[in-house]
Scaffold this motif. Structure first.
Motif, PDB file in Angstrom:
ATOM      1  N   THR A  13      -2.882   3.944  10.286  1.00  0.00           N
ATOM      2  CA  THR A  13      -4.253   3.454  10.102  1.00  0.00           C
ATOM      3  C   THR A  13      -5.147   3.960  11.228  1.00  0.00           C
ATOM      4  O   THR A  13      -4.802   3.803  12.398  1.00  0.00           O
ATOM      5  CB  THR A  13      -4.265   1.915  10.086  1.00  0.00           C
ATOM      6  OG1 THR A  13      -3.413   1.455   9.034  1.00  0.00           O
ATOM      7  CG2 THR A  13      -5.671   1.384   9.848  1.00  0.00           C
ATOM      8  N   LEU A  17      -3.061   1.137  -3.077  1.00  0.00           N
ATOM      9  CA  LEU A  17      -4.005   0.158  -2.538  1.00  0.00           C
ATOM     10  C   LEU A  17      -4.413  -0.878  -3.576  1.00  0.00           C
ATOM     11  O   LEU A  17      -4.541  -2.064  -3.254  1.00  0.00           O
ATOM     12  CB  LEU A  17      -5.244   0.866  -1.991  1.00  0.00           C
ATOM     13  CG  LEU A  17      -6.261  -0.059  -1.312  1.00  0.00           C
ATOM     14  CD1 LEU A  17      -5.660  -0.734  -0.087  1.00  0.00           C
ATOM     15  CD2 LEU A  17      -7.518   0.703  -0.927  1.00  0.00           C
ATOM     16  N   ILE A  65     -10.760  -3.340   1.484  1.00  0.00           N
ATOM     17  CA  ILE A  65     -10.011  -4.564   1.777  1.00  0.00           C
ATOM     18  C   ILE A  65     -10.965  -5.666   2.240  1.00  0.00           C
ATOM     19  O   ILE A  65     -10.915  -6.800   1.756  1.00  0.00           O
ATOM     20  CB  ILE A  65      -8.940  -4.280   2.838  1.00  0.00           C
ATOM     21  CG1 ILE A  65      -7.861  -3.358   2.258  1.00  0.00           C
ATOM     22  CG2 ILE A  65      -8.323  -5.575   3.364  1.00  0.00           C
ATOM     23  CD1 ILE A  65      -6.994  -2.694   3.310  1.00  0.00           C
ATOM     24  N   ARG A  92       0.831  -1.212   0.000  1.00  0.00           N
ATOM     25  CA  ARG A  92       0.000   0.000   0.000  1.00  0.00           C
ATOM     26  C   ARG A  92       0.862   1.256   0.000  1.00  0.00           C
ATOM     27  O   ARG A  92       0.573   2.226  -0.717  1.00  0.00           O
ATOM     28  CB  ARG A  92      -0.929   0.002   1.232  1.00  0.00           C
ATOM     29  CG  ARG A  92      -1.559   1.352   1.586  1.00  0.00           C
ATOM     30  CD  ARG A  92      -2.475   1.849   0.491  1.00  0.00           C
ATOM     31  NE  ARG A  92      -2.984   3.182   0.742  1.00  0.00           N
ATOM     32  CZ  ARG A  92      -2.389   4.318   0.386  1.00  0.00           C
ATOM     33  NH1 ARG A  92      -1.214   4.285  -0.221  1.00  0.00           N
ATOM     34  NH2 ARG A  92      -2.957   5.486   0.617  1.00  0.00           N
ATOM     35  N   PRO A  98      -3.413   0.683   5.690  1.00  0.00           N
ATOM     36  CA  PRO A  98      -4.375   1.489   4.937  1.00  0.00           C
ATOM     37  C   PRO A  98      -4.551   2.838   5.634  1.00  0.00           C
ATOM     38  O   PRO A  98      -4.388   2.947   6.857  1.00  0.00           O
ATOM     39  CB  PRO A  98      -5.651   0.654   4.965  1.00  0.00           C
ATOM     40  CG  PRO A  98      -5.497  -0.263   6.131  1.00  0.00           C
ATOM     41  CD  PRO A  98      -4.033  -0.514   6.286  1.00  0.00           C
ATOM     42  N   ARG A  99      -4.927   3.863   4.849  1.00  0.00           N
ATOM     43  CA  ARG A  99      -4.875   5.229   5.368  1.00  0.00           C
ATOM     44  C   ARG A  99      -6.196   5.736   5.935  1.00  0.00           C
ATOM     45  O   ARG A  99      -6.209   6.746   6.638  1.00  0.00           O
ATOM     46  CB  ARG A  99      -4.399   6.173   4.272  1.00  0.00           C
ATOM     47  CG  ARG A  99      -3.014   5.860   3.724  1.00  0.00           C
ATOM     48  CD  ARG A  99      -1.964   5.909   4.832  1.00  0.00           C
ATOM     49  NE  ARG A  99      -0.648   5.550   4.345  1.00  0.00           N
ATOM     50  CZ  ARG A  99       0.214   6.404   3.811  1.00  0.00           C
ATOM     51  NH1 ARG A  99      -0.123   7.675   3.668  1.00  0.00           N
ATOM     52  NH2 ARG A  99       1.400   6.003   3.418  1.00  0.00           N
ATOM     53  N   GLU A 102     -10.512   2.733   2.781  1.00  0.00           N
ATOM     54  CA  GLU A 102      -9.557   1.713   2.345  1.00  0.00           C
ATOM     55  C   GLU A 102      -9.761   0.415   3.123  1.00  0.00           C
ATOM     56  O   GLU A 102      -9.711  -0.680   2.536  1.00  0.00           O
ATOM     57  CB  GLU A 102      -8.129   2.225   2.506  1.00  0.00           C
ATOM     58  CG  GLU A 102      -7.790   3.361   1.550  1.00  0.00           C
ATOM     59  CD  GLU A 102      -6.304   3.683   1.485  1.00  0.00           C
ATOM     60  OE1 GLU A 102      -5.939   4.570   0.702  1.00  0.00           O
ATOM     61  OE2 GLU A 102      -5.502   3.026   2.203  1.00  0.00           O
TER      62      GLU A 102
END
Length: 288
Positions: free
Chosen positions: A213, A163, A195, A158, A186-187, A191
């Motif tokens: 995250t 992503l 997933i 990522r 993931p941000r 996101e």
């Protein structure tokens, strides 16, 4: 039920079970005493607490296995073990999985960073080609003796490739035999939701206090199909802060009176290590 089977059943429920991290057996005992369902044996925690070093790939497989063995002796919970990159190539992965399974791992997490790796929430990471990681996943799956031991394939792509590429890599690792996947760092919640929605096997989220995250909470993650939520170093961070505060007061005051409320009592400390059970064992074998 064996711990590996317990964990396999737990992840299939996809209810975002909270799994704190432990870098040693004492923290694992606290996790068990509080009623959590599993322990995450954190690679970063081992580096920080055992070596006093950052999570930049300095630990060895032997050090991790020794820690896993000590924790497995201390608690009766499934252990999810951070095996970094497998400590080498696909052949190294075979030995790593066999060693950690014998030590007591119920799940073994491997990742696609270049060795030596870095913490998933550090900058400056790099990943190996997806095809190379596919072979490492296959090696891990082939190496385990117990089919209930979960192989968790983590991708750090990522931060490097975006992503979409990370999700594509996770799909490839699933095809190679991974039981679960873990898209690191993931941000935002959008996101995380992607997933959970786009990958068919149970997913892992990793919540690092101060990391990249956000923490949407267990209910939100369960609603998006996550199986496990790691709080890998919450206990370590709490202990570090408390230790600095208490020792700073001791340095200044030369006594503990001002910080006594931040210390576990003598009795609490002995209870944490099950001293009563050891006393009973001593009495039994001494004929008492």
């Amino acid at each position: 039920m064996r711990n590996a089977t317990k964990l396999k059943s737990l992840v299939q429920e996809r209810r975002a079970a909270t799994v704190p991290g432990a870098p040693n057996a004492l923290f694992a005992r606290v996790i068990e005493d509080l009623g959590f369902e599993a322990v995450y044996v954190t690679g970063a925690g081992i580096a920080n607490m055992h070596l006093g070093a950052p999570d930049v790939g300095l630990t060895t497989v032997s050090e991790v296995a020794q820690t896993v063995s000590a924790i497995a002796d201390a608690v009766d919970l499934p252990l999810i073990v951070d095996a970094d990159t497998g400590f080498g190539n696909a052949v190294n992965m075979v030995r790593t999985v066999r060693l950690l399974e014998r030590a007591g791992a119920s799940a073994i997490q491997i990742e696609d960073q270049v060795f030596p790796k870095k913490c998933g929430h550090f900058n400056g990471k790099a990943v190996i080609p997806a095809a190379e990681m596919v072979q490492k996943v296959k090696a891990a799956v082939d190496a385990r003796h117990d089919a209930d031991v979960q192989i968790i394939a983590r991708t750090d792509a990522r931060a490097i490739e975006g992503l979409d590429a990370a999700i594509d890599r996770a799909r490839a690792y699933i095809e190679a035999g991974a039981d679960m996947t873990f898209v690191e760092a993931p941000r935002d919640f959008a996101e995380l939701a992607r997933i959970g929605a786009e990958l068919p096997v149970p997913q892992v989220a990793n919540i690092v206090f101060g990391g990249k995250t956000p923490d949407p909470g267990r209910e939100a993650l369960a609603g998006n199909g996550f199986a496990i939520v790691l709080y890998a170093n919450a206990a370590l961070q709490a202990a570090l802060k408390a230790s600095r505060e208490v020792l700073s007061a001791l340095k200044v005051d030369g006594r503990l009176d001002a910080v006594a409320d931040r210390l576990a009592s003598f009795e609490e400390r002995q209870a944490a290590v099950a001293k009563d059970a050891w006393d009973a064992m001593e009495a039994k074998y001494n004929g008492g």
